[in-house]
Write a protein that holds these residues in place. Structure first.
Motif, PDB file in Angstrom:
ATOM      1  N   PRO A   1       0.817  -1.220   0.000  1.00  0.00           N
ATOM      2  CA  PRO A   1       0.000   0.000   0.000  1.00  0.00           C
ATOM      3  C   PRO A   1       0.847   1.265   0.000  1.00  0.00           C
ATOM      4  O   PRO A   1       1.972   1.281   0.497  1.00  0.00           O
ATOM      5  CB  PRO A   1      -0.789  -0.114   1.316  1.00  0.00           C
ATOM      6  CG  PRO A   1      -0.802  -1.569   1.631  1.00  0.00           C
ATOM      7  CD  PRO A   1       0.515  -2.097   1.134  1.00  0.00           C
ATOM      8  N   ARG A   2       0.268   2.300  -0.572  1.00  0.00           N
ATOM      9  CA  ARG A   2       0.875   3.621  -0.489  1.00  0.00           C
ATOM     10  C   ARG A   2      -0.230   4.609  -0.144  1.00  0.00           C
ATOM     11  O   ARG A   2      -1.410   4.370  -0.393  1.00  0.00           O
ATOM     12  CB  ARG A   2       1.575   4.026  -1.778  1.00  0.00           C
ATOM     13  CG  ARG A   2       0.735   3.949  -3.029  1.00  0.00           C
ATOM     14  CD  ARG A   2       1.076   5.026  -4.025  1.00  0.00           C
ATOM     15  NE  ARG A   2       0.565   6.320  -3.590  1.00  0.00           N
ATOM     16  CZ  ARG A   2       0.649   7.434  -4.332  1.00  0.00           C
ATOM     17  NH1 ARG A   2       1.240   7.400  -5.499  1.00  0.00           N
ATOM     18  NH2 ARG A   2       0.147   8.574  -3.894  1.00  0.00           N
ATOM     19  N   GLU A   3       0.166   5.724   0.448  1.00  0.00           N
ATOM     20  CA  GLU A   3      -0.829   6.660   0.949  1.00  0.00           C
ATOM     21  C   GLU A   3      -1.692   7.202  -0.186  1.00  0.00           C
ATOM     22  O   GLU A   3      -1.214   7.493  -1.276  1.00  0.00           O
ATOM     23  CB  GLU A   3      -0.143   7.808   1.700  1.00  0.00           C
ATOM     24  CG  GLU A   3       0.516   7.344   2.984  1.00  0.00           C
ATOM     25  CD  GLU A   3       0.787   8.483   3.952  1.00  0.00           C
ATOM     26  OE1 GLU A   3       0.208   9.570   3.770  1.00  0.00           O
ATOM     27  OE2 GLU A   3       1.569   8.269   4.889  1.00  0.00           O
ATOM     28  N   GLY A   4      -2.987   7.322   0.100  1.00  0.00           N
ATOM     29  CA  GLY A   4      -3.947   7.792  -0.873  1.00  0.00           C
ATOM     30  C   GLY A   4      -5.355   7.560  -0.369  1.00  0.00           C
ATOM     31  O   GLY A   4      -5.566   7.100   0.760  1.00  0.00           O
ATOM     32  N   TYR A   5      -6.320   7.837  -1.193  1.00  0.00           N
ATOM     33  CA  TYR A   5      -7.728   7.798  -0.799  1.00  0.00           C
ATOM     34  C   TYR A   5      -8.157   6.440  -0.275  1.00  0.00           C
ATOM     35  O   TYR A   5      -8.882   6.336   0.720  1.00  0.00           O
ATOM     36  CB  TYR A   5      -8.594   8.193  -2.007  1.00  0.00           C
ATOM     37  CG  TYR A   5     -10.072   8.226  -1.719  1.00  0.00           C
ATOM     38  CD1 TYR A   5     -10.654   9.330  -1.110  1.00  0.00           C
ATOM     39  CD2 TYR A   5     -10.894   7.155  -2.072  1.00  0.00           C
ATOM     40  CE1 TYR A   5     -12.017   9.369  -0.846  1.00  0.00           C
ATOM     41  CE2 TYR A   5     -12.250   7.176  -1.810  1.00  0.00           C
ATOM     42  CZ  TYR A   5     -12.807   8.289  -1.196  1.00  0.00           C
ATOM     43  OH  TYR A   5     -14.149   8.314  -0.935  1.00  0.00           O
ATOM     44  N   THR A   6      -7.704   5.375  -0.931  1.00  0.00           N
ATOM     45  CA  THR A   6      -8.154   4.031  -0.567  1.00  0.00           C
ATOM     46  C   THR A   6      -7.748   3.645   0.853  1.00  0.00           C
ATOM     47  O   THR A   6      -8.464   2.917   1.538  1.00  0.00           O
ATOM     48  CB  THR A   6      -7.582   2.997  -1.557  1.00  0.00           C
ATOM     49  OG1 THR A   6      -7.913   3.405  -2.888  1.00  0.00           O
ATOM     50  CG2 THR A   6      -8.162   1.623  -1.311  1.00  0.00           C
TER      51      THR A   6
ATOM     52  N   GLY B   1      -7.511   5.448   3.604  1.00  0.00           N
ATOM     53  CA  GLY B   1      -8.209   6.112   4.693  1.00  0.00           C
ATOM     54  C   GLY B   1      -7.493   7.397   5.055  1.00  0.00           C
ATOM     55  O   GLY B   1      -6.349   7.628   4.650  1.00  0.00           O
ATOM     56  N   ASP B   2      -8.153   8.249   5.859  1.00  0.00           N
ATOM     57  CA  ASP B   2      -7.615   9.583   6.084  1.00  0.00           C
ATOM     58  C   ASP B   2      -7.088   9.799   7.501  1.00  0.00           C
ATOM     59  O   ASP B   2      -6.881  10.931   7.928  1.00  0.00           O
ATOM     60  CB  ASP B   2      -8.673  10.642   5.758  1.00  0.00           C
ATOM     61  CG  ASP B   2      -9.972  10.435   6.527  1.00  0.00           C
ATOM     62  OD1 ASP B   2     -10.006   9.540   7.392  1.00  0.00           O
ATOM     63  OD2 ASP B   2     -10.933  11.175   6.259  1.00  0.00           O
TER      64      ASP B   2
ATOM     65  N   ALA C   1      -4.426   5.859  12.004  1.00  0.00           N
ATOM     66  CA  ALA C   1      -4.849   4.512  12.399  1.00  0.00           C
ATOM     67  C   ALA C   1      -5.336   3.714  11.199  1.00  0.00           C
ATOM     68  O   ALA C   1      -5.038   2.519  11.063  1.00  0.00           O
ATOM     69  CB  ALA C   1      -5.944   4.599  13.454  1.00  0.00           C
ATOM     70  N   ALA C   2      -6.089   4.362  10.303  1.00  0.00           N
ATOM     71  CA  ALA C   2      -6.592   3.669   9.113  1.00  0.00           C
ATOM     72  C   ALA C   2      -5.446   3.259   8.206  1.00  0.00           C
ATOM     73  O   ALA C   2      -5.422   2.148   7.651  1.00  0.00           O
ATOM     74  CB  ALA C   2      -7.569   4.567   8.361  1.00  0.00           C
ATOM     75  N   ARG C   3      -4.478   4.144   8.050  1.00  0.00           N
ATOM     76  CA  ARG C   3      -3.343   3.805   7.192  1.00  0.00           C
ATOM     77  C   ARG C   3      -2.540   2.646   7.776  1.00  0.00           C
ATOM     78  O   ARG C   3      -2.136   1.732   7.048  1.00  0.00           O
ATOM     79  CB  ARG C   3      -2.465   5.045   6.997  1.00  0.00           C
ATOM     80  CG  ARG C   3      -3.123   6.134   6.160  1.00  0.00           C
ATOM     81  CD  ARG C   3      -2.142   7.204   5.747  1.00  0.00           C
ATOM     82  NE  ARG C   3      -1.716   8.017   6.874  1.00  0.00           N
ATOM     83  CZ  ARG C   3      -2.340   9.117   7.300  1.00  0.00           C
ATOM     84  NH1 ARG C   3      -3.452   9.520   6.694  1.00  0.00           N
ATOM     85  NH2 ARG C   3      -1.862   9.822   8.316  1.00  0.00           N
ATOM     86  N   GLN C   4      -2.327   2.660   9.074  1.00  0.00           N
ATOM     87  CA  GLN C   4      -1.573   1.579   9.698  1.00  0.00           C
ATOM     88  C   GLN C   4      -2.314   0.256   9.576  1.00  0.00           C
ATOM     89  O   GLN C   4      -1.714  -0.805   9.362  1.00  0.00           O
ATOM     90  CB  GLN C   4      -1.304   1.896  11.165  1.00  0.00           C
ATOM     91  CG  GLN C   4      -0.442   0.857  11.872  1.00  0.00           C
ATOM     92  CD  GLN C   4       0.890   0.625  11.180  1.00  0.00           C
ATOM     93  OE1 GLN C   4       1.514   1.557  10.662  1.00  0.00           O
ATOM     94  NE2 GLN C   4       1.337  -0.634  11.142  1.00  0.00           N
TER      95      GLN C   4
END
Length: 329
Positions: free
Chosen positions: A4-9, A11-12, A15-18
């Motif tokens: 994964p890479r940061e972006g809309y999918t 989460g913002d 915690a969501a990214r992790q």
């Protein structure tokens, strides 16, 4: 796989990214116990990938935006007339019909970066399609969905005959079975508009595993009954009637965003194993493990919590792509 890479999918929130990074990592680590894993990583995420992933996972730096390898990555093929030659079908990818939220232009080029690394010949296709939009039996049968391959946002000039001709040319599938639609959630935000890989799959020639929603309170109750009836009315490429096996959905009907599309059909088959989706339900997850063990005799079923993946629009099958080893069944 693709990291994964940061972006809309994602989460913002942090915690969501992790949660997203951790889910993809857990799937990779489940697979590495059975077979090699190569992870395509955007340059911006290489440091994180090195920290989170086992040293046994091979990392390949390639620019990415989306990270659903099944859909934009190569669909690998072999040719009985050319033993020892690996092909990589490069479908045209436009982010599942180019919705406003999708970032996809970098990932659309991944096949051309990956294929040379595995000595695969590229089979180019102008058909907008994704790997999660097809399932095959290896003997000429392909499952398709009218709202995917005939989606005007993907292929405005396509009809069934054109799609079927391209399936025959690229993957050698000469017998197409068309489903009218996919699961309800798949037509909402982050959906694919009807991918077959959460609806039905072919574990072996002549047999189908079909997602079943037994609860009439869920809109997929009617959808899955329709899908089953439609499939029962077809045969495979060899003319055999299908042995259709229902794979019941978990008991959970809704999450914070509406009716869920949680499906055990969306699993990934590996050497000597199956990486299965789990949804935190002991009874339903256990029943799915039994069904998958029966469908894939001799393979060990390993369950990974797929809720963070489904929350972002797909499952374990959607984030993986198998590469056949040449010269073996």
């Amino acid at each position: 796989m693709a990291f994964p890479r940061e972006g809309y999918t994602m989460g913002d929130t942090a915690a969501a990214r992790q949660e997203c990074y951790a889910a993809w990592t857990e799937v990779a680590h489940a697979i590495i116990d059975f077979e090699p894993v190569t992870m395509v990583v955007d340059p911006s995420e290489m440091d994180r990938a090195r920290r989170m992933l086992s040293a046994d996972v091979e990392l390949v730096e390639v620019p990415l935006d989306e990270f659903w390898m099944r859909d934009f990555g190569p669909t690998f093929v072999v040719d009985d007339d050319r033993p020892g030659v690996l092909g990589a079908v490069d479908w045209t990818f436009n982010g599942w019909g180019s919705p406003d939220w999708a970032e996809w232009t970098k990932s659309a080029e991944v096949v051309r970066a990956v294929a040379p690394l595995v000595d695969a010949e590229i089979v180019s296709s102008t058909l907008v399609n994704e790997g999660g939009g097809i399932h095959v039996d290896g003997e000429g049968t392909v499952l398709l969905t009218e709202t995917v391959q005939l989606d005007p946002r993907r292929n405005p000039y396509a009809d069934k005959l054109r799609v079927e001709a391209e399936m025959a040319r690229t993957i050698g599938a000469t017998h197409a079975i068309w489903l009218r639609r996919g699961l309800t959630r798949d037509y909402e935000s982050l959906g694919t508009n009807g991918h077959v890989d959460i609806v039905a799959t072919i574990p072996s020639p002549g047999r189908l595993l079909v997602h079943a929603q037994p609860d009439p309170a869920h809109p997929d109750h009617d959808v899955t009954r329709e899908v089953r009836a439609a499939l029962e009315a077809t045969t495979d490429a060899a003319g055999r009637a299908w042995d259709v096996i229902d794979v019941p959905a978990p008991a959970t009907l809704r999450d914070a965003h509406g009716f869920v599309d949680w499906s055990y059909v969306n699993h990934h088959v590996v050497n000597d194993g199956v990486i299965a989706c789990g949804f935190g339900e002991d009874v339903a997850d256990g029943r799915a493990t039994e069904l998958l063990s029966e469908a894939y005799p001799g393979r060990r079923v390993v369950t990974v919590d797929a809720r963070p993946i489904f929350a972002r629009g797909g499952g374990i099958h959607c984030i993986t792509q198998q590469q056949p080893r040449l010269g073996t069944p």
